[in-house]
Design a protein around this motif. Structure first.
Motif, short mmCIF file in Angstrom:
data_model
loop_
_atom_site.label_atom_id
_atom_site.label_comp_id
_atom_site.label_asym_id
_atom_site.label_seq_id
_atom_site.Cartn_x
_atom_site.Cartn_y
_atom_site.Cartn_z
N ASP B 298 46.82 96.15 -5.46
CA ASP B 298 46.60 96.66 -6.81
C ASP B 298 45.98 95.62 -7.73
OD1 ASP B 298 47.37 99.14 -6.11
OD2 ASP B 298 49.45 98.94 -6.78
N THR B 299 46.31 94.34 -7.50
CA THR B 299 45.64 93.28 -8.25
C THR B 299 44.15 93.29 -7.93
OG1 THR B 299 47.64 91.89 -8.30
CG2 THR B 299 45.53 90.77 -8.62
N LEU B 300 43.83 93.49 -6.64
CA LEU B 300 42.41 93.55 -6.25
C LEU B 300 41.75 94.80 -6.82
CD1 LEU B 300 42.71 92.25 -2.60
CD2 LEU B 300 41.92 91.00 -4.62
N ALA B 301 42.51 95.90 -6.93
CA ALA B 301 41.95 97.11 -7.54
C ALA B 301 41.60 96.85 -9.00
CB ALA B 301 42.95 98.27 -7.42
N ARG B 302 42.50 96.14 -9.71
CA ARG B 302 42.21 95.75 -11.09
C ARG B 302 40.94 94.89 -11.13
NH1 ARG B 302 46.95 98.31 -11.27
NH2 ARG B 302 48.36 97.83 -13.00
N ALA B 303 40.85 93.94 -10.19
CA ALA B 303 39.68 93.06 -10.15
C ALA B 303 38.40 93.88 -9.97
CB ALA B 303 39.82 92.03 -9.03
N ARG B 304 38.46 94.90 -9.10
CA ARG B 304 37.28 95.74 -8.91
C ARG B 304 36.90 96.49 -10.18
NH1 ARG B 304 39.29 95.98 -3.60
NH2 ARG B 304 40.70 97.69 -4.08
N HIS B 305 37.92 96.88 -10.96
CA HIS B 305 37.67 97.54 -12.25
C HIS B 305 36.84 96.64 -13.16
CE1 HIS B 305 38.56 99.31 -16.21
NE2 HIS B 305 38.99 98.12 -16.56
N TYR B 306 37.27 95.38 -13.30
CA TYR B 306 36.52 94.46 -14.17
C TYR B 306 35.16 94.12 -13.56
CZ TYR B 306 40.83 94.26 -16.76
OH TYR B 306 41.93 94.63 -17.48
N GLY B 307 35.14 94.05 -12.23
CA GLY B 307 33.86 93.83 -11.55
C GLY B 307 32.87 94.95 -11.86
N ALA B 308 33.38 96.19 -11.93
CA ALA B 308 32.50 97.33 -12.21
C ALA B 308 31.94 97.22 -13.63
CB ALA B 308 33.28 98.64 -12.04
N ILE B 309 32.77 96.77 -14.57
CA ILE B 309 32.29 96.59 -15.94
C ILE B 309 31.20 95.52 -15.97
CG2 ILE B 309 32.92 95.91 -18.30
CD1 ILE B 309 35.76 96.97 -17.72
N ALA B 310 31.45 94.43 -15.24
CA ALA B 310 30.46 93.34 -15.18
C ALA B 310 29.14 93.87 -14.61
CB ALA B 310 30.99 92.19 -14.33
N ARG B 311 29.24 94.69 -13.56
CA ARG B 311 28.02 95.22 -12.92
C ARG B 311 27.25 96.10 -13.89
NH1 ARG B 311 30.34 96.69 -8.80
NH2 ARG B 311 30.03 94.76 -7.63
N ASP B 312 27.96 96.95 -14.61
CA ASP B 312 27.29 97.84 -15.57
C ASP B 312 26.65 97.06 -16.70
OD1 ASP B 312 27.30 100.49 -14.63
OD2 ASP B 312 29.48 100.56 -14.92
N ALA B 313 27.25 95.92 -17.06
CA ALA B 313 26.67 95.12 -18.15
C ALA B 313 25.28 94.63 -17.78
CB ALA B 313 27.59 93.94 -18.48
N LEU B 314 25.01 94.52 -16.47
CA LEU B 314 23.68 94.06 -16.04
C LEU B 314 22.64 95.17 -16.12
CD1 LEU B 314 24.67 91.93 -12.89
CD2 LEU B 314 23.97 91.08 -15.15
N GLY B 315 23.11 96.42 -16.39
CA GLY B 315 22.22 97.58 -16.35
C GLY B 315 21.06 97.49 -17.33
N LEU B 316 21.27 96.72 -18.40
CA LEU B 316 20.25 96.55 -19.43
C LEU B 316 19.01 95.84 -18.91
CD1 LEU B 316 20.56 97.28 -22.43
CD2 LEU B 316 21.25 94.92 -22.88
N PHE B 317 19.17 95.09 -17.83
CA PHE B 317 18.07 94.23 -17.37
C PHE B 317 17.31 94.89 -16.22
CE2 PHE B 317 21.31 91.72 -19.36
CZ PHE B 317 20.58 90.88 -20.19
N PRO B 318 16.01 94.72 -16.21
CA PRO B 318 15.19 95.31 -15.14
C PRO B 318 15.50 94.64 -13.80
CG PRO B 318 13.86 93.79 -16.45
CD PRO B 318 15.18 93.91 -17.14
N ASP B 319 15.14 95.31 -12.75
CA ASP B 319 15.39 94.74 -11.42
C ASP B 319 14.72 93.37 -11.31
OD1 ASP B 319 16.37 94.70 -8.80
OD2 ASP B 319 14.37 95.21 -8.04
N HIS B 320 15.45 92.46 -10.68
CA HIS B 320 14.99 91.06 -10.63
C HIS B 320 15.86 90.39 -9.56
CE1 HIS B 320 14.45 86.88 -11.89
NE2 HIS B 320 13.48 87.25 -12.71
N PRO B 321 15.31 89.48 -8.78
CA PRO B 321 16.15 88.82 -7.76
C PRO B 321 17.42 88.23 -8.35
CG PRO B 321 13.85 88.17 -7.51
CD PRO B 321 13.92 89.00 -8.76
N ILE B 322 17.32 87.66 -9.57
CA ILE B 322 18.51 87.04 -10.18
C ILE B 322 19.54 88.11 -10.55
CG2 ILE B 322 19.35 85.80 -12.22
CD1 ILE B 322 17.06 83.92 -11.98
N LYS B 323 19.06 89.24 -11.02
CA LYS B 323 19.99 90.33 -11.34
C LYS B 323 20.76 90.74 -10.09
CE LYS B 323 20.20 95.13 -12.87
NZ LYS B 323 19.51 96.23 -13.56
N ARG B 324 20.04 90.86 -8.96
CA ARG B 324 20.72 91.23 -7.72
C ARG B 324 21.72 90.15 -7.29
NH1 ARG B 324 15.72 91.87 -4.51
NH2 ARG B 324 14.54 92.20 -6.43
#
Lengths: 338, 338
Positions: B298-324
C-alpha cells in the motif's frame, strides 16, 4: 585615546553602549518585532528554541551596527530593519551550532539550547534561522547585500572549521589565531556595518570604511573576550572564567604565555590543552603563568591597536551623534569587565 | 501506467536513470567540476570531509533535475550548471546535518562523515557548504532563484525539526508524515526542477508544472525509500534494512500497520518505537506485522499515486527525449530495489 568624560570630581565615566543603544532604540524595537515575527513557524519547537537563545539576548551588537551605520549614512527608508534582523539570525544560527560543537552548557549565564533540548534541534533550528536570514535578504532584493552576507557566512563557517583544527594546538601562531577570530567574530561585524552603507547607497569608500570599522571592532571585541576568560569578574560578565581553558581553546593570552614560557611551562600547557589532561589546580596555574608573563595586558594592548584602526576608519564621516556612539562602542569593547 | 519496454521475449526492461543520466552527462561533468572547485577551501579539512560525502555520491538526482529541466525548457546558456552545483551543496549540507542528528554511522554503505571525523566538523562543514550554495546563487544573480532555493531550504529545516518531534510518535497520521517528507525530500526536488524553468525564462505555468513534477517525484521517491527500509535486498541498495526501525522513525509502512493492528500489536510498536525498548527479534516481528497488513504494497500504491501526478505534470511539455527520461525516472523511483 579613549573617549572619556570627566565628571568633574576626578571620576571618569565608564564607556558603555548606552549612547549607541539610545540612538538606535526606536529602530531596534522594530528589528525585534521582525525577529519575533520571522522566527515563527508552525512547528512550535522552532520559536520556542530560537526564542530561548534570542531572549537570552546579549547586546544585539551586530544588528545595532547595521542600524547605526545605515542611519550614519543618512538612510531614510526601512530596508535596514529587515537586514538587521537577518544579521541577528545569522549570528544566532552560528551560536546554536557553536554551542553544539563546543558542547557548551552555559551561555551568558543561561543554559544553552543544546543543554535544554539536546544537540539535534539545536543543529536544525540553527539551519532554519540561517535560511530565514537568507529569505529576509531575498525579500530586500539587493544582490550586493546578499553577496556581502553570504561571503561573510562562508568565511565564518570556514573560520569555525579552522578553529576546530587549531583549537588544541599550543604552537598556534598569533597570526593563525587572528585569522580564526577574524572568521569567527569580525567578519559578521564587518558585514553588518557594511550593509548600512549599502542600503544608504553610499559610495564604495564609505562602505569600505564601515566594513573596516566593523572588522577591527570585532577583532578587538574578541581579543577582550578571550582575555576576560582568564580575568573577568565572573558575576559581572555572566560568563564562567576558565571556559576556554577547560575546552582546550588556544587564545592569545595562552599563545603569548606559551611562547614566553620556559620548557616546563610549555609542558604544562601541552598537557592541559593539547592532551586535555587537567587537574583541579590547573586553571589557577594557567592564570598564574598568564599573570607572570603579563599576557592579559598585552592582549588588551593588541585590542587597543585594532580599536585605534576602527576609530580611524570612522574619520571619513562628519561629526554626528552616531559617529560618537560608534567610537564609544570601541572603548566599551576594550574596557568592559575591568 | 509504467513506461516499460517489451524486449520481445516477454521480459520487461527495468526502468533506470540511464537515459536521463546519458542526456545530462556532458553538463553533469561540468557540474561536478564546479562542485570540486567550489568545495575547495584553504582549510584542508573542508574539501576532505565534503569530498568524502560528495564522492560517496548517490545518484546526483537533484542537480540532474535542474540540468534536465533547463534543457527541456530550451535553455542554451551555462547558468543551470552553477545552480545545479548549488542544489547539490544544499543537499549535501542537509545530509551532513541529518547524519549528525540521526547519529547515523553508515550512508550508502560508506562510513558517514560524523563516524569518521566526529559531529563537530560535520556540523560546520555542512554550514560551509550551505553558504557556498548561496554564494553560487548570488553569483548567478537571479533573485527568483534565490527565493525558490532559500524558501525550499527553510521548509527543509522546518520539516527536519517537525520530524524530530514526530519521529517516535506512533500516532502520527499519514497526513503529518506526508508533510514531513514533503519538507525533508520533496521540497528540494521541486525547487531543483523549478530552477530549470526559471533559467530558461519560461512562463510561470511551466515553472509550476516542473515544480509539481519534482515535488511528486520526491514524495514517491521517499515513500519507496521508506518501504525499502523494511523490504530491500540489502546488497542491492547499499543500505541496511531496519535502519528506520532501529532509530524509531515513524514511516508510512509503520503508520498503516499501527492503524490496522490490534491493541497488542500497537503495544509492540509503542514499546519498540516510542520507548525505544527493542529486542533482537523485534525487527523480524515488525516485518511480519508489516507483511500481515500488506502495508509495503500500500505504501508503493501511494507512491504510484504521486508518480502519476508527477507524470501528468510533464503533459504540458512536447515530446522530447528528456521528457521521456524524466518520466522513466518516476518509474525508476517506484520500481527500484524490487
Amino acid at each position: 585615546m579613549s573617549v572619556v568624560v570627566n565628571l568633574g570630581d576626578g571620576r571618569k565615566k565608564k564607556p558603555s553602549l548606552e549612547a549607541l543603544g539610545g540612538l538606535v532604540a526606536t529602530d531596534m524595537k522594530r528589528v525585534n518585532e521582525i525577529i519575533l515575527a520571522r522566527m515563527h513557524s508552525k512547528v512550535p519547537l522552532i520559536p520556542e528554541l530560537a526564542g530561548h537563545i534570542i531572549a537570552a539576548g546579549g547586546k544585539r551588537l551586530r544588528p545595532m551596527l547595521t542600524i547605526a551605520t545605515a542611519r550614519l549614512c543618512g538612510h531614510q527608508g526601512d530596508r535596514h530593519l529587515g537586514l538587521a534582523a537577518s544579521v541577528e539570525f545569522i549570528h544566532t544560527a552560528t551560536l546554536l551550532h557553536d554551542d553544539v560543537v563546543d558542547e557548551s552548557t552555559l551561555r551568558r549565564g543561561h543554559d544553552t539550547a543544546n543543554a535544554v533540548w539536546g544537540n539535534q534541534p539545536s543543529v536544525l533550528v540553527g539551519d532554519f534561522l540561517f535560511t530565514r536570514a537568507f529569505q529576509l535578504m531575498v525579500e530586500d532584493g539587493s544582490l550586493e547585500v546578499l553577496a556581502v552576507l553570504s561571503n561573510a557566512s562562508a568565511l565564518i563557517a570556514e573560520g569555525e572549521v579552522a578553529q576546530l583544527i587549531t583549537s588544541n594546538d599550543t604552537s598556534t601562531t598569533e597570526q593563525a589565531y587572528l585569522d580564526v577570530i577574524r572568521g569567527k567574530t569580525a567578519q559578521l561585524f564587518a558585514a553588518a556595518a557594511r550593509v548600512g552603507a549599502i542600503v544608504a547607497e553610499r559610495p564604495k569608500a564609505e562602505a569600505d570604511a564601515l566594513e573596516s570599522y566593523g572588522m577591527n571592532l570585532g577583532i578587538a571585541f574578541q581579543l577582550v573576550d578571550d582575555a576576560l576568560d582568564y580575568a573577568a569578574r565572573q558575576a559581572e560578565l555572566g560568563k564562567t572564567v576558565g571556559d576556554d581553558f577547560r575546552e582546550g581553546k588556544i587564545t592569545l593570552p595562552v599563545i603569548l604565555a606559551f611562547m614566553r614560557g620556559a620548557e616546563d611551562e610549555r609542558r604544562f600547557w601541552r598537557r592541559a590543552l593539547e592532551d586535555g589532561d587537567q587537574k583541579e589546580t590547573d586553571l589557577a596555574e594557567a592564570i598564574r603563568l598568564i599573570e607572570k608573563h603579563g599576557t592579559i595586558a598585552d592582549t588588551l594592548a593588541r585590542a587597543r591597536h585594532y580599536g585605534a584602526i576602527a576609530r580611524d576608519a570612522l574619520g571619513l564621516f562628519p561629526d554626528h551623534p552616531i559617529k560618537r556612539a560608534l567610537a564609544e562602542a570601541i572603548d566599551f569593547a576594550i574596557e568592559r569587565g575591568y
